[in-house]
Design a protein around this motif. Sequence first.
Motif, PDB file in Angstrom:
ATOM      1  N   SER A  33      -8.935   8.758  11.905  1.00 18.04           N
ATOM      2  CA  SER A  33      -8.471  10.058  11.413  1.00 18.04           C
ATOM      3  C   SER A  33      -8.229  10.019   9.903  1.00 18.04           C
ATOM      4  N   ALA A  34      -7.669   8.910   9.411  1.00 17.22           N
ATOM      5  CA  ALA A  34      -7.427   8.779   7.974  1.00 17.22           C
ATOM      6  C   ALA A  34      -8.745   8.810   7.191  1.00 17.22           C
ATOM      7  N   ARG A  35      -9.776   8.170   7.734  1.00 20.85           N
ATOM      8  CA  ARG A  35     -11.085   8.201   7.058  1.00 20.85           C
ATOM      9  C   ARG A  35     -11.651   9.620   7.053  1.00 20.85           C
ATOM     10  N   SER A  36     -11.502  10.318   8.164  1.00 19.80           N
ATOM     11  CA  SER A  36     -11.989  11.696   8.243  1.00 19.80           C
ATOM     12  C   SER A  36     -11.226  12.611   7.290  1.00 19.80           C
ATOM     13  N   GLN A  37      -9.916  12.393   7.184  1.00 21.95           N
ATOM     14  CA  GLN A  37      -9.111  13.206   6.277  1.00 21.95           C
ATOM     15  C   GLN A  37      -9.531  13.006   4.829  1.00 21.95           C
ATOM     16  N   LYS A  38      -9.901  11.786   4.473  1.00 24.08           N
ATOM     17  CA  LYS A  38     -10.396  11.564   3.112  1.00 24.08           C
ATOM     18  C   LYS A  38     -11.717  12.292   2.894  1.00 24.08           C
ATOM     19  N   GLN A  39     -12.594  12.243   3.879  1.00 26.40           N
ATOM     20  CA  GLN A  39     -13.876  12.933   3.751  1.00 26.40           C
ATOM     21  C   GLN A  39     -13.675  14.442   3.593  1.00 26.40           C
ATOM     22  N   VAL A  40     -12.723  14.990   4.339  1.00 27.95           N
ATOM     23  CA  VAL A  40     -12.409  16.419   4.203  1.00 27.95           C
ATOM     24  C   VAL A  40     -11.896  16.712   2.799  1.00 27.95           C
TER      25      VAL A  40
ATOM     26  N   ALA B 179      -5.746  11.714  -7.860  1.00 28.40           N
ATOM     27  CA  ALA B 179      -4.589  11.047  -7.246  1.00 28.40           C
ATOM     28  C   ALA B 179      -4.516  11.290  -5.745  1.00 28.40           C
ATOM     29  N   ASP B 180      -4.863  12.490  -5.288  1.00 28.60           N
ATOM     30  CA  ASP B 180      -4.812  12.782  -3.849  1.00 28.60           C
ATOM     31  C   ASP B 180      -5.855  11.962  -3.085  1.00 28.60           C
ATOM     32  N   ILE B 181      -7.035  11.818  -3.674  1.00 34.28           N
ATOM     33  CA  ILE B 181      -8.080  11.036  -3.012  1.00 34.28           C
ATOM     34  C   ILE B 181      -7.714   9.558  -3.001  1.00 34.28           C
ATOM     35  N   LYS B 182      -7.131   9.061  -4.089  1.00 37.21           N
ATOM     36  CA  LYS B 182      -6.691   7.668  -4.111  1.00 37.21           C
ATOM     37  C   LYS B 182      -5.566   7.437  -3.107  1.00 37.21           C
ATOM     38  N   ALA B 183      -4.692   8.426  -2.951  1.00 44.81           N
ATOM     39  CA  ALA B 183      -3.640   8.308  -1.931  1.00 44.81           C
ATOM     40  C   ALA B 183      -4.249   8.296  -0.536  1.00 44.81           C
ATOM     41  N   ALA B 184      -5.346   9.038  -0.342  1.00 38.78           N
ATOM     42  CA  ALA B 184      -6.041   9.009   0.948  1.00 38.78           C
ATOM     43  C   ALA B 184      -6.652   7.633   1.202  1.00 38.78           C
TER      44      ALA B 184
ATOM     45  N   GLU C 187       0.829  -1.205   0.000  1.00 40.25           N
ATOM     46  CA  GLU C 187       0.000   0.000   0.000  1.00 40.25           C
ATOM     47  C   GLU C 187       0.869   1.262   0.000  1.00 40.25           C
ATOM     48  N   LEU C 188       1.980   1.218   0.717  1.00 42.72           N
ATOM     49  CA  LEU C 188       2.901   2.363   0.704  1.00 42.72           C
ATOM     50  C   LEU C 188       3.468   2.598  -0.688  1.00 42.72           C
ATOM     51  N   GLN C 189       3.795   1.525  -1.389  1.00 41.40           N
ATOM     52  CA  GLN C 189       4.283   1.658  -2.760  1.00 41.40           C
ATOM     53  C   GLN C 189       3.200   2.263  -3.652  1.00 41.40           C
ATOM     54  N   SER C 190       1.983   1.766  -3.519  1.00 43.05           N
ATOM     55  CA  SER C 190       0.877   2.298  -4.318  1.00 43.05           C
ATOM     56  C   SER C 190       0.601   3.757  -3.979  1.00 43.05           C
ATOM     57  N   GLN C 191       0.676   4.083  -2.694  1.00 46.80           N
ATOM     58  CA  GLN C 191       0.424   5.465  -2.284  1.00 46.80           C
ATOM     59  C   GLN C 191       1.485   6.409  -2.847  1.00 46.80           C
TER      60      GLN C 191
END
Length: 443
Positions: A346-353, A264-269, A134-138
Amino acid sequence: MNPLKNLNNSFKIVIFLLLTGSSAMSRQVAADSLITLDDAIAIALKNSLEIQIAKNDVEANTLLNNYGVAGGLPLIAATASNVEQIQNITQELQTGPGTKRRGAAGNNTNAGITASILLYNGKRVVATKKRLAELQSQSSEVLNSQIQNTIAAVMTSYYDVVRQLSYMNTVRFSIVASQKRLEIIEVRKTAGMANNADLFQAQIDLNTLTQTLTNQQLAVDVAKSELLRLLALDPKSPVAIRDTIMVDQAMNIDNVLEKLAVNADIKAADNQIRISELIIRETAALRYPTVRLNLGYNYTRAQSSAGFTLLNQVSAPSAGVTLNVPIYNGSTFKRQQQVAEINANSARSQKQVLVRDYSAQAMKMFQTYRSSLEQLESQKANYKLSQQLLDLTLQRFQLIQATIIDVREAQRSFEEAGYRLINLNYAAKSSEIELKRLTNTLM
């Protein structure tokens, strides 16, 4: 021959040359420095340090995405030692005389190879390997985002140069009109039909426009310097742009909002959410037993020139299983798991933001895009009419049917119409670029 008629013909020739030439052309720069939008994008993608940093992150995470790094491959180690000794030996034996010797030489040699294979640790290796993937994909998505951002910045800067050059052509057009007005007044004054006041005013207006042209040249140079910065080129490099702003008029807000999911930013989230969930599994696995299979082969040799044992040499394989069961460590693992769960939330909330902000940004950009397009057609008509009005007013001025104030007003209307047309075109293009950046469709 009527001198006023000659002035009218020369004016039309100059206007024709301005209108048929590119709306954004630098005639002072050599042809070998001409750059197109595709050239600018290619140079930026090649030279961008930000993109190079993102590429390095992708390469590093690709190397780390390995079962060995995750702890799933066997561990093999070899050891060897050799010790030389000088010993003083005193031995007393029940069976008879003992041994007493000073400076006896001795040698101890040890060598071995061990292998350890993980059999079970609560599937922590599996979770770690997935996290590394996942880190590689991100990092790949971050690279994609950086590429999109770089292209968008270059395109916006490129079209800003086009806009500034278009402003310059509008000022040049107005200067031609002022020059014609001055020439008409000079001809009239020679014929005794004009006074010095009109002549002085016409000269002042021409000088003011000439100064405006100089200031606009400065704006062009500043815009070019910004473009060269984005291209990572020498800011002193000569550059010429011959282009017009063409806007894609087929964009739809529903398609834009639908395609935000591939940003790309949303997919990285999304990657970050999965990374956080896998960290929960990793920390939970710390509370499970760990089972390892250990294999080895050892060689030992001890030699002494005096003493009870003169030589002892052993070589043998070994095998065994170790079990490590965590019983209590101050609830550290439990607390680490709880923190990992908080981080996942927090990661889920950051994606929603991120989705919220990008959706709002897309809506605002589309409103600007649509409004600019709606005004663009009418402004093109206004610009054409202002050109015709200026030409007609100059002709009437030649025939003493219009005043100098009428000519100045027609010039002002032409300049304002030109500025509005250029700004609307640039605003629509900038909005289009931003919408395509948000939907990951610039490439």
